[in-house]
Design a protein around this motif. Structure first.
Motif, short mmCIF file in Angstrom:
data_model
loop_
_atom_site.label_atom_id
_atom_site.label_comp_id
_atom_site.label_asym_id
_atom_site.label_seq_id
_atom_site.Cartn_x
_atom_site.Cartn_y
_atom_site.Cartn_z
N ALA A 149 0.84 -1.20 0.00
CA ALA A 149 0.00 0.00 0.00
C ALA A 149 0.87 1.26 0.00
O ALA A 149 0.56 2.26 -0.66
CB ALA A 149 -0.93 0.00 1.21
N ASP A 154 -3.94 0.37 -3.90
CA ASP A 154 -5.04 0.61 -2.98
C ASP A 154 -5.11 -0.57 -2.00
O ASP A 154 -4.55 -1.64 -2.25
CB ASP A 154 -6.36 0.78 -3.73
N ASP A 155 -5.80 -0.38 -0.90
CA ASP A 155 -5.78 -1.35 0.19
C ASP A 155 -6.27 -2.73 -0.24
O ASP A 155 -5.72 -3.76 0.15
CB ASP A 155 -6.64 -0.86 1.36
#
Length: 202
Positions: A149, A154-155
């Motif tokens: 990340a 993105d997560d």
């Protein structure tokens, strides 16, 4: 004089106690990776570590279960430190792979991951070990996902890629043991590297 000597004496005792316990935990982890839960007995830990029998219940009042739990915890923390030493996910991956490469080659491909061992060789009398292993894997995934990340993913993508990476590496370690060669680990690292590059380019 006696009062002055006591702190030094006590410090020495504490140091020796710590060394004995650490040696036993380390040995238990090594034996778990090689022989599984069933093969990691107190007698075998004592024989390999050279620790005195009386030290078992002194350091581990809960007996074998507590000793194995400490070994799984130590193994989990060791890998976490390995992953966390670099903010670069590719370097973290390489460090993780190098850790297992050294372990495999040093033991003639006899020993693998002690955390995986307690899931494969699950003992119904020690269910807490399975829960510990699950927590360790989750911790490794979270640590690697954090590195990913930070690199820009993105997560959700970071979590998925971290999970894929761990599955590939842990599976590769098992195949290395079966084939008694390091090539599967190298292949896994190459495959994960390709995934990282694709994600970075995408």
């Amino acid at each position: 004089m006696a009062n002055e000597a006591t702190p030094t004496s006590d410090a020495g005792v504490v140091k020796r106690r710590g060394n004995t316990r650490d040696r036993m935990v380390r040995t238990a982890g090594e034996l778990l990776g090689e022989y599984g839960v069933a093969g990691t007995s107190i007698d075998r830990v004592l024989s390999v570590s050279g620790a005195p029998r009386g030290s078992v219940y002194y350091h581990f009042p809960g007996g074998r279960a507590e000793m194995l739990s400490a070994a799984v915890e130590q193994a989990g923390e060791l890998v976490l430190r390995t992953i966390g030493e670099s903010p670069d996910p590719s370097v973290a991956l390489r460090s993780f792979a190098d850790f297992w490469r050294a372990r495999l080659e040093a033991t003639g491909f006899r020993a693998g991951c002690p955390v995986l061992a307690v899931t494969v060789d699950e003992n119904p009398e020690l269910p807490e070990l399975h829960d510990q292993a699950a927590a360790a894997f989750a911790g490794w995934q979270d640590a690697l996902a954090a590195r990913l990340a930070e690199s820009g993913l993105d997560d959700g993508a970071a979590a998925m890629l971290a999970e894929q990476s761990l599955c590939l590496l842990e599976g590769a370690v098992a195949v290395c043991r079966a084939r008694r060669e390091i090539a599967p680990l190298d292949s896994a690292v190459d495959a994960i590297g390709a995934l990282y590059r694709l994600r970075a380019e995408g």
